[in-house]
Write a protein that holds these residues in place. Structure first.
Motif, PDB file in Angstrom:
ATOM      1  N   SER B  53      40.336  51.244  41.381  1.00  0.00           N
ATOM      2  CA  SER B  53      40.006  49.941  41.961  1.00  0.00           C
ATOM      3  C   SER B  53      39.589  50.058  43.422  1.00  0.00           C
ATOM      4  O   SER B  53      38.886  49.207  43.941  1.00  0.00           O
ATOM      5  N   GLN B  54      40.044  51.131  44.065  1.00  0.00           N
ATOM      6  CA  GLN B  54      39.616  51.302  45.451  1.00  0.00           C
ATOM      7  C   GLN B  54      38.245  51.954  45.555  1.00  0.00           C
ATOM      8  O   GLN B  54      37.675  52.063  46.625  1.00  0.00           O
ATOM      9  N   GLN B  55      37.789  52.496  44.472  1.00  0.00           N
ATOM     10  CA  GLN B  55      36.521  53.211  44.523  1.00  0.00           C
ATOM     11  C   GLN B  55      35.355  52.409  43.975  1.00  0.00           C
ATOM     12  O   GLN B  55      34.211  52.635  44.335  1.00  0.00           O
ATOM     13  N   THR B  56      35.705  51.550  43.057  1.00  0.00           N
ATOM     14  CA  THR B  56      34.640  50.909  42.313  1.00  0.00           C
ATOM     15  C   THR B  56      34.094  49.699  43.078  1.00  0.00           C
ATOM     16  O   THR B  56      34.819  48.759  43.395  1.00  0.00           O
ATOM     17  N   LYS B  57      32.818  49.768  43.336  1.00  0.00           N
ATOM     18  CA  LYS B  57      32.178  48.651  44.019  1.00  0.00           C
ATOM     19  C   LYS B  57      31.222  47.964  43.058  1.00  0.00           C
ATOM     20  O   LYS B  57      30.562  48.612  42.248  1.00  0.00           O
ATOM     21  N   LEU B  58      31.184  46.662  43.157  1.00  0.00           N
ATOM     22  CA  LEU B  58      30.412  45.897  42.191  1.00  0.00           C
ATOM     23  C   LEU B  58      29.396  44.994  42.881  1.00  0.00           C
ATOM     24  O   LEU B  58      29.590  44.559  44.024  1.00  0.00           O
ATOM     25  N   SER B  78      32.061  47.224  34.771  1.00  0.00           N
ATOM     26  CA  SER B  78      33.074  48.191  35.175  1.00  0.00           C
ATOM     27  C   SER B  78      33.990  48.478  33.998  1.00  0.00           C
ATOM     28  O   SER B  78      33.726  48.095  32.878  1.00  0.00           O
ATOM     29  N   GLU B  79      35.094  49.086  34.320  1.00  0.00           N
ATOM     30  CA  GLU B  79      36.075  49.347  33.277  1.00  0.00           C
ATOM     31  C   GLU B  79      37.254  48.411  33.378  1.00  0.00           C
ATOM     32  O   GLU B  79      38.274  48.616  32.731  1.00  0.00           O
ATOM     33  N   PHE B  80      37.113  47.429  34.223  1.00  0.00           N
ATOM     34  CA  PHE B  80      38.220  46.472  34.366  1.00  0.00           C
ATOM     35  C   PHE B  80      38.318  45.580  33.153  1.00  0.00           C
ATOM     36  O   PHE B  80      37.329  45.264  32.501  1.00  0.00           O
ATOM     37  N   SER B  81      39.542  45.212  32.870  1.00  0.00           N
ATOM     38  CA  SER B  81      39.776  44.226  31.829  1.00  0.00           C
ATOM     39  C   SER B  81      40.653  43.135  32.401  1.00  0.00           C
ATOM     40  O   SER B  81      41.567  43.419  33.177  1.00  0.00           O
ATOM     41  N   LYS B 101      28.130  45.435  46.515  1.00  0.00           N
ATOM     42  CA  LYS B 101      29.023  46.553  46.809  1.00  0.00           C
ATOM     43  C   LYS B 101      30.363  46.078  47.335  1.00  0.00           C
ATOM     44  O   LYS B 101      30.780  46.429  48.432  1.00  0.00           O
ATOM     45  N   CYS B 102      30.961  45.262  46.543  1.00  0.00           N
ATOM     46  CA  CYS B 102      32.262  44.739  46.914  1.00  0.00           C
ATOM     47  C   CYS B 102      33.327  45.309  46.013  1.00  0.00           C
ATOM     48  O   CYS B 102      33.094  45.551  44.838  1.00  0.00           O
ATOM     49  N   TYR B 103      34.516  45.479  46.583  1.00  0.00           N
ATOM     50  CA  TYR B 103      35.637  45.877  45.748  1.00  0.00           C
ATOM     51  C   TYR B 103      36.086  44.702  44.919  1.00  0.00           C
ATOM     52  O   TYR B 103      35.919  43.547  45.290  1.00  0.00           O
ATOM     53  N   VAL B 104      36.686  44.978  43.821  1.00  0.00           N
ATOM     54  CA  VAL B 104      37.038  43.934  42.875  1.00  0.00           C
ATOM     55  C   VAL B 104      38.023  42.948  43.491  1.00  0.00           C
ATOM     56  O   VAL B 104      37.973  41.753  43.240  1.00  0.00           O
ATOM     57  N   GLU B 105      38.927  43.463  44.340  1.00  0.00           N
ATOM     58  CA  GLU B 105      39.903  42.562  44.963  1.00  0.00           C
ATOM     59  C   GLU B 105      39.199  41.491  45.805  1.00  0.00           C
ATOM     60  O   GLU B 105      39.560  40.317  45.773  1.00  0.00           O
ATOM     61  N   ASP B 106      38.170  41.948  46.532  1.00  0.00           N
ATOM     62  CA  ASP B 106      37.441  40.999  47.376  1.00  0.00           C
ATOM     63  C   ASP B 106      36.722  39.964  46.530  1.00  0.00           C
ATOM     64  O   ASP B 106      36.628  38.780  46.882  1.00  0.00           O
TER      65      ASP B 106
END
Lengths: 601, 1172
Positions: B53-58, B78-81, B101-106
């Motif tokens: 989650s810290q690496q994946t940018k969307l 992504s691979e998030f569910s 290019k945002c992290y999922v948390e953002d």
């Protein structure tokens, strides 16, 4: 991208399936072997190929002609019992106690049988109608030597070597089987020769003679190998010819076949040629008490011995034997001991010098010096370091505790060497003497005597040379004794004495059984194997503890050891109607009935 | 949606945790240096997975899109569910969003800005939870928490817990705990975990729900490896035997063969002796061919030597027994296939398991050698008197022994007579040479785990197994090292890569065998009366000569010519050593591009090295005859040498196959598989020998000065095959399967190189029929099946080019001048039409599972015909060459096998299961050329294993009986009372072997059969709380064994060897012991008249053996926790603890000979296994 992946994946998959149908992948040829197409080029190829013929001929399962003292590659039951001298176990010369020699003792007693089915001891293979892999190898060679780019002389040298072995092999087969299938080309599984009757003796022997004469003509006097043991040269070939022709001539003479003299003549000529032009002489160092048996007692190397014409070398790490170290009580019989002449040239039945056998040591007094170089004289224990121990009283017979015992009391010293006798199993290098010059001299004397052309000069260049070596009185044509023991043999006293000389000189060299066959003297085998005088006095002297296990019989009122008494070999038989030939085993006949059994088997 | 969550939910694994953990445990495992490397590998994969989650940018760019769809887009990218309860979270709300290019948390921060929800990111699972529970419903909502554990009590992280019928749910944390709030009491919770059966538990009024998952899927759900794929056990139509890790792990085994013995009916595993460096023999369903023929053994799909792998790495084993099951392996599968699957990382927390086994190993020594020298010498005297009339030893010697026995001093142990040293003492040979117990150590560690994108399993094992010599320094040393690393990566949802690295290494160091007389074998041969060492006496022959002989004191004694003891050879002799390194690398790829389609390819590469060194250096022994000259000899070591040899083999295996499943057509199920296999091997061998060592201390070829010889060989073998399988199922009831392979080998000539080997099998699941519905409550499954197929056998041993005629080179033993020289042999005859042996199998089977899966049983009945077997065609001997083999013989094997298992629970604390296997087979020759009808060759109608011999009538009691009986002189001479009386079966007055042929067998007849019959295994397993007790019995109900009587040194027959065994004294015939088992004492020597093969001494080789007994205690969770472990076991196991058979000592049940080369063993093991 996914689609692309799938397309590539499927393409690869089906590509592989299609590729799978390509057959080249499965074509694999040997990487480390030679094929017929690449061989047969140089002289070295011929030489290396012929080396294999010696290996085959040296395998006792094929033939005896070069089998020597034991072939180290087969650690079977034969191991210690194929030493050349043990062939005398089949005759009236020698007895032995090990069950591994049963097949030889069975022959000696006339109780050998037709081998059937697979009930086939390894030992008996030696007596089989076999050895065809050698013949095949020779025939393959003869069909291919031409391919090599070498001179005719070189090619013929190897062809001669091959044909010599073929002739010798066949002559040896004829000795025991009479008619033998003559094969001079390689067979395949559909060859008609596989199921044809045996070739008549006359025809086989004519072929043998042709092989031998070709070999004598083509073989070199010397292979240029510094007189090393191994390759057979022209001289040995001539010697073999004299041996084979003597056998054939006397066989024909005494078994009533034609042309005896033709063969005897060939034998005499060959022997004469060797005597006159060959490089050999008797081994003599001026020590008549030991010169006779010294060559047989060497540890490993006979190179340079002028008498040894052909011998087989053993070498630690290459091929060894166990000839020396396995004491199975091989011992000489009374029959042979009594055959030695007295020092006056007369047999013991006639000589006033004979001291009798009441005292064991007396046996050796005033006798042919070869006796004491053949049978252990108690006083010689130290000289021979007999038994590697210096503290026993000899003779020692079976059952007596300690020392080296013998079945008859007549321990054989002709081959004895303390090193080999005490070596561990599998470390013996005792060389095998396959042909020595003394035999040629005896062949010459016998062939000329049988032809009736023997002169005193002939005796002087043959038998009397042997007698000179050991300091024995000469044989004099004008003074041939008439031994009452042999008056009923149907031959002249001269022949009797020449045969005696042969028996004595070539004792324990594997000749006796075949000699009896060719002389048609099989009945001699019916005499039991007696040993030393074993009466109360002998018992008291040599077996005070009473542990001896020997059995005795009364011979002319005196108690002698009867070595095989109470065993299967106790009362030997010789059937004149069949025992001059060996039977052909059923396993051979069942696959090729046309080969046919020998008479009355 | 829910489905997808299962697939992707994996547990958290932080690399920091791992390395902290590593530091923490460091001391414990520091010694296992190998592990360091493994840890590094794991570390890498761990960190790859943990920071997703810290690496994946969307990137997102949406207008007026519902939250639900936005989340969906994130899932697609992504691979998030996401998990949320749609009734609690307003996901239909439409939003605009543009991020790069945002992290999922953002992104989530933006989506739910202002909403009263929070979210939790657990690796790739994101759970969205409303903070405000919203308006409470009428029903009273409650919170539920609990813990999920596996059957061993270990916590299970990553288990999905969902309220049934909703999308409300969570997953368990790293300690296996979960909690859910606002659950209705009427609801049920679904617990699901990959690979395990989903459990549904009603909430009712519980607030704590703990769940235990069964670790294995059992019974009808079981999935079985069947070769290029798997199949549900219920749908299998061929004959397949299965053993899973649970049954393999319960034994303290050092080899896979030991693990498998007795587990699967008709998988026959035998060992030549107890030597771990000897290979294990595997056989499936009896003798396949007169030319031999072994099962194909595949480990993870590649042919490997099972002895080389670490048994701890085995996950499960399938044995494909019939053509119906094995046909995809074509020409190598004629005699069955053993498929071994190694372990993989399991989804869940990283698991480190360390295991050590410390064992005491006791040689099973069945010989009681009489140690009193007087008794021994007297026995020999009696035997000698009986045989020859005179004693073996004289009175002086006997008096000397007597004197020693009465007063056993060193002084009294020796005498000198005639200059020869005599020994009057007892050498206690066996106990001086062989130890009572030796040790064995085994250490294993494995680390496994999986994240949703990668799984890993790495293991290291070390086995140290010394031999039996009391002399520790010169003892046999066997060591085995195993390393296995398996990694799977899912690079896309539809592509995964797998790699396997397997390094297996074995080394052995043993004394050189100079001769059987001077090896471990000598224990059976050496009499207690033999001197071992040259003694230290005040004087020898005359007083004052001590100095002369002092140099020999302590040297090994040479007795006679070559009869020595082992001691000087063991203490000063050379060593035979080998080391083997077997390295396998596999790269595989699996693509699932479309639903139902799977394509797999793998390529394996093997490097095999074996180096042997045999040093036969010189030793010295001293003569006991003080007057000998020389005194010193070299015994069996005169011909000293060093021989080195080296094998280097390469092997390449390529497999690829595609499988397509069509299961969405009503009532029909169709699965097709087609594939390709190719294998190529290069073998390389050379040896070099140097004679005459300069000194025994330097054991290198370089330090030899004698003749030097070298040799070598090279060969290649190639195989290629196309295979297929087609499964069809109608309504899950009617099963049909086609298997086959088109196979080619380089071993045959071009025209007969390829063969087609098809099979068909069918099954009927009767239990699925409507008419069986009434039986549903007790009948879980019932199936009958049948198969037929034809396979090929290309077993030609090491003959890689049987159809090519070549001129062999060898070394001549006929000396030409000096040394060995090369010779070229004439080309052999070859058959141009050589081809496969063909093996046709028919199999009928019945499987059922009843009583709520408690009883599971499987029966198989089969016939296997092997046709066109190669045999030596016989031609007239005049051919002069070995006739080419012809495809001209046939045999038939009939047999059956049964496997039954029962498992049940009694109350909460007790559970047990019982496994029973039973099998039998018999083989008969149906076609063979044996023109003479020799009975000791094959013949038509011969049952393999037949023992031929004389019928024993009894033992002669009187001389009259001897005289009146048939003539036995064909066997031996001197028949007396006390000798064996053979029956004159053909009434010809002679006891002999006749022609050795069926039509004339003489007095020989069939007196037994050595084939093992009715093999069984019985394996009860009882659990009580944390205790597990496991027994494993194994044996045969029928087998005959004929002790070899015609060779020397068979200690079974009295007085055949130098040692006297206790029973020689009590069981030999005498006037006062007329009913004795053995004949009167008789110095056999070379006369074997009483030890002919005969009915009296045919042994009953049936046996039962307690193969293993294991008691295991699983340390309580609390205790485990204290030491920081998740699981800890301590166990005691015994191997071969007890056996019983009808065999007379010293014969051992498994030995075909009285093999004293390396005894079988009892092994007592204490093991500890700890997992973290």
């Amino acid at each position: 991208m996914k689609d692309l992946f799938i397309k590539i994946g499927l393409l690869c998959f089906f590509g592989i399936l299609v590729y799978g149908c390509n057959d080249q992948f499965l074509n694999r040829i040997p990487l480390d072997q030679i094929s017929e197409q690449t061989f047969w080029q140089s002289e070295n190829d011929l030489k290396v190929y012929n080396n294999g013929l010696y290996t085959l001929a040296g395998d006792w399962r094929n033939t005896d002609i070069l089998s020597g003292n034991f072939e180290g590659m087969y650690s079977g039951t034969m191991s210690s019992h194929s030493a050349i001298w043990r062939w005398d176990i089949m005759s009236d010369n020698m007895v032995e106690s090990n069950s591994r020699t049963n097949y030889m003792r069975n022959v000696r007693a006339g109780i050998h049988t037709v081998r059937s089915g697979t009930d086939w001891g390894e030992a008996e293979e030696r007596m089989s109608y076999g050895g065809w892999s050698l013949v095949r190898a020779i025939n393959v060679g003869l069909a291919n030597y031409d391919k090599a780019s070498v001179t005719e002389e070189v090619r013929d040298k190897y062809a001669g070597e091959a044909r010599l072995l073929r002739g010798w092999f066949y002559a040896q087969k004829v000795t025991h089987f009479g008619n033998v299938n003559w094969l001079d080309k390689e067979l395949n599984i559909d060859s008609p020769e596989l199921n044809s009757p045996r070739t008549p003796r006359d025809q086989v022997m004519d072929n043998v003679l042709a092989d031998l004469e070709f070999a004598i003509e083509k073989l070199p006097n010397d292979w240029g190998d510094g007189g090393a043991p191994g390759r057979i040269n022209k001289w040995v070939a001539i010697g073999i010819k004299s041996r084979i022709c003597l056998f054939e001539g006397t066989w024909r003479k005494y078994h009533g076949l034609a042309n005896a003299n033709f063969w005897l003549q060939k034998s005499a000529e060959a022997a004469k040629l060797l005597i006159e032009t060959g490089p050999y002489s008797l081994y003599k160092t001026g020590d008549p008490s030991h010169d006779y048996n010294a060559p047989f007692r060497v540890l490993s190397d006979l190179t340079g011995n002028p008498e040894i014409m052909y011998w087989k070398k053993y070498q630690m790490g290459v091929v060894i034997n166990n000839a020396g170290n396995s004491n199975h009580e091989d011992s000489a019989t009374k029959s042979i001991v009594d055959d030695y002449l007295c020092s006056d040239g007369l047999p013991i039945s006639l000589s006033p010098l004979y001291k009798g056998d009441v005292n064991f040591e007396d046996l050796f007094m005033n006798r042919d010096p070869r006796l004491r170089q053949t049978v252990l004289h108690p006083a010689d224990e130290h000289y021979y370091n007999f038994g590697n121990s210096a503290s026993y009283t000899y003779p020692r017979v079976s059952g007596i505790i300690g020392g080296v015992t013998s079945m008859t009391g007549y321990a054989i010293i002709k081959y004895y060497n303390v090193i080999t006798a005490t070596n561990s199993w599998g470390s013996d290098e005792t060389p095998a003497v396959i042909m020595r010059y003394a035999e040629i001299l005896l062949n010459y004397a016998e062939a000329t005597a049988e032809l009736g052309t023997l002169t005193q000069a002939d005796l002087d260049i043959s038998i009397n040379k042997l007698r000179d070596r050991v300091g024995m009185i000469h044989m004099n044509l004008n003074n041939i004794p008439v031994d009452p023991l042999y008056v009923n043999d149907g031959v002249s006293p001269l022949i009797v004495e020449i045969r005696r000389e042969r028996r004595v000189e070539l004792y324990a060299e594997g000749f006796r059984y075949d000699d009896l066959l060719r002389w048609k003297q099989g009945k001699k085998l019916e005499i039991p194997s007696y040993g030393m005088r074993w009466d109360a006095a002998a018992r008291a002297k040599y077996d005070p503890a009473g542990t001896a296990t020997v059995k005795t019989s009364i011979v002319s009122g005196v108690e002698y050891i009867d070595a095989y008494k109470g065993t299967n070999w106790g009362t030997p038989k010789f059937d004149e109607s069949k025992h001059y030939f060996w039977p052909i085993e059923l396993s051979v006949l069942s696959l090729a009935p046309e080969i046919g059994q020998n008479p009355n088997w | 949606m829910l489905n997808k969550h299962y697939k992707t939910m994996k547990k958290n694994c932080s690399s920091d945790g791992l390395f902290n953990y590593w530091t923490f445990r460091r001391k414990l495992i520091l010694k296992m240096k190998l592990v360091v490397i493994l840890i590094c590998i794991i570390g890498l994969t761990g960190s790859y997975a943990s920071v997703y989650s810290q690496q994946t940018k969307l990137d997102l760019n949406v207008q007026k899109t519902s939250v639900k769809d936005v989340l969906k887009q994130i899932e697609d990218q992504s691979e998030f569910s996401f998990m949320y309860n749609a009734s609690k979270v307003d996901v239909m709300r439409e939003i605009d969003l543009k991020v790069e290019k945002c992290y999922v948390e953002d992104i989530l921060e933006k989506i739910f800005a202002g909403e009263d929800v929070s979210y939790k990111i657990i690796e790739r699972n994101i759970i969205i939870i409303p903070n405000n529970n919203g308006s409470t419903t009428n029903q009273q909502q409650k919170s539920i928490s609990g813990k999920v554990t596996d059957s061993a009590g270990g916590s299970l992280p990553g288990v999905s817990v969902v309220v049934k019928g909703t999308t409300t749910g969570t997953i368990t944390d790293t300690t296996g705990n979960y909690s859910l709030s606002n659950v209705s009491p009427n609801a049920s919770l679904l617990f699901s975990f990959i690979g395990m059966k989903t459990q549904e538990i009603a909430v009712e009024n519980k607030s704590t729900i703990n769940v235990t998952f069964a670790e294995e899927t059992v019974g009808i759900e079981e999935v079985v490896a069947i070769g290029y794929g798997t199949q549900k056990k219920v749908n299998i139509t061929g004959a397949v035997g299965v053993a899973n890790a649970e049954r393999i792990e319960s034994r303290p085994i050092v080899s896979a063969g030991q693990a498998l013995q007795g587990l699967i009916p008709n998988l026959n595993v035998t060992f030549d002796n107890g030597d771990p460096s000897k290979s294990t023999n595997y056989n499936i369903r009896g003798i396949g061919s007169i030319n031999g023929g072994n099962p194909l053994i595949l480990v993870d799909g590649i042919p490997m030597d099972l002895d080389m792998i670490n048994p701890n790495d085995i996950l499960n084993v399938s044995v494909l027994k019939d053509a119906g099951a094995a046909a995809v392996y074509g020409a190598r599968a004629a005699f069955g296939v053993i498929l071994v699957e190694t372990k993989k990382g399991k989804l869940g927390k990283i698991k480190i398991t360390m295991n050590t086994e410390q064992s005491l190993v006791q040689p099973i020594f069945y010989m009681n050698v009489v140690r009193d020298p007087y008794v021994t010498a007297s026995a020999w005297n009696d035997a000698a008197i009986h045989t020859t009339g005179t004693p073996a030893f004289d009175d002086v010697y006997m008096a000397g022994i007597k004197n020693w026995v009465n007063n056993p001093t060193e002084q009294n142990a020796w005498g000198v007579r005639n200059g020869v040293l005599e020994y009057y003492g007892s050498n206690d040979y066996q106990h001086k040479l062989v130890t009572d117990y030796t040790s064995q150590q085994k250490y294993d560690i494995n680390i496994s785990g999986a994240t949703e994108r990668a799984s890993y399993y790495v293991s290291g094992g070390f086995l140290n197994k010394p031999g039996y010599f009391r002399n520790k320094e010169k003892n046999i040393q066997f060591k085995q090292y195993n390393l296995l690393a398996k990694l799977d990566f899912k690079i896309f949802d539809w592509v995964s890569l797998d790699e396997k690295i397997s390094v297996n290494s074995v080394s052995n160091d043993a004394p050189h065998n100079y001769n059987d007389d001077v090896s471990l074998n000598s224990v059976a041969r050496v009499s207690p009366n033999l001197a071992i060492y040259f003694p230290d006496l005040p004087y020898y022959i005359t007083p004052g000569d001590h100095n002369k002989y002092a140099q020999y004191i302590g040297m090994g004694a040479a007795i006679g010519s070559g009869g020595n003891t082992f001691f000087p050879y063991l203490e000063h002799g050379g060593r035979t050593t080998f080391s083997t390194d077997d390295i396998w690398l596999t790269q595989g790829i699996t693509i699932t591009p479309l639903k139902g389609l799977k394509i797999r390819g793998d390529f394996s590469f093997n490097k095999y090295y074996r180096n042997d060194q045999d040093v036969a250096s010189k030793i010295e022994v001293v003569s006991m005859n003080l007057l000998s000259n020389p005194m010193i000899s070299n015994g069996f070591s005169a011909d000293d040498y060093i021989k080195n040899s080296s094998n280097k083999n390469d092997y390449y295996v390529f497999n690829t196959y595609a499988e397509y499943t069509l299961d969405n057509i009503k009532d029909h199920y169709l699965k097709g598989m087609v594939g390709f296999n190719q294998e190529l091997g290069h073998n390389n061998y050379f040896w070099a020998q140097g004679k005459s060592l300069i000194t025994p201390l330097v054991t290198d070829l370089n330090a030899t000065i004698g003749s030097q010889t070298v040799g070598g060989s090279k060969s290649e073998v190639a195989l290629r095959g196309l295979f297929y399988r087609l499964n069809y199922m109608y309504k899950d009831k009617y099963l049909l399967e086609f298997n086959g392979r088109y196979d080619g080998t380089s071993r045959f000539p071009k025209d007969s190189r390829f063969g087609f080997f098809p099979s068909v099998s069918t099954g009927w699941r009767i239990s699925q029929e409507p008419f069986m519905s009434s039986a549903k409550n007790w009948l879980d499954d019932l199936k009958i099946r049948a198969s037929y197929g034809e396979l090929g056998n290309q077993m030609l041993g090491n003959n890689y080019y049987p159809y090519i005629s070549s001129m062999d080179r060898s070394m001549s033993v006929y000396i030409m001048s000096s040394g060995q020289i090369p010779v070229i042999s004439p080309p052999g005859l070859v058959s141009p039409s050589l081809t496969w042996e063909k093996v046709a199998t028919t199999n009928y089977g019945l499987d059922f599972t009843i009583l709520k899966q408690r009883l599971n049983a499987s029966f198989d009945l089969y016939t296997r015909d092997t046709r066109d077997m190669l045999m030596n065609a016989t031609y007239s001997a005049l051919l002069g060459a070995t006739a080419p083999k012809a495809n001209a013989a046939s045999l038939r094997t009939n047999g059956y096998e049964v496997a039954i298992s029962w498992r049940d629970k009694i109350g909460q604390d007790w559970s047990y299961n019982i496994n029973l296997t039973f099998s039998d087979n018999q083989t008969k020759i149906t076609k063979y050329q044996n023109k003479n009808g020799a009975y000791n060759d094959y013949y038509i109608g011969k049952k393999l294993g037949e023992i031929w011999g004389y019928k024993t009538e009894g033992i002669f009691q009187t001389q009259d009986e001897v005289t009146n009986h048939a003539d036995q002189t064909y066997i031996g001479t001197n028949w007396n009372p006390g000798d064996i009386k053979y029956e004159d079966l053909n009434n010809d007055g002679k006891i002999n072997k006749g022609g050795g042929i069926l039509s004339d067998p003489g007095d020989m007849t069939r007196i037994g059969n050595s084939s093992p019959r009715w093999a069984y295994g019985f394996n009860p397993n009882i659990r009580y709380k944390n205790w597990t007790l496991d027994f494993f019995f194994q044996g045969l109900l029928k087998r005959n064994f004929m002790p070899e009587g015609l060779n020397n040194n068979q200690s079974f027959y009295p007085y055949n060897t130098e040692g006297i065994l206790d029973y020689y004294l009590t069981e030999s015939w005498s006037e006062t012991n007329r009913n004795a088992y053995f004949y009167a004492p008789y110095l056999a020597g070379t006369d074997k008249k009483n030890t002919q093969d005969q009915s009296r001494y045919v042994q009953n080789g049936a046996y039962i053996r307690l193969r293993s007994l294991s008691l295991k205690y699983n340390l309580s969770e609390n205790f485990s926790k204290k030491i920081g472990a998740s699981d800890a076991n301590i166990y005691f196991t015994g191997l071969n603890l007890w056996e019983h058979s009808g065999m007379h000592r010293p014969l051992y049940i498994e030995a075909d000979q009285i093999g004293q080369e390396y005894y079988y063993q009892r092994i007592f093991t204490l093991g500890v296994s700890v997992s973290f």
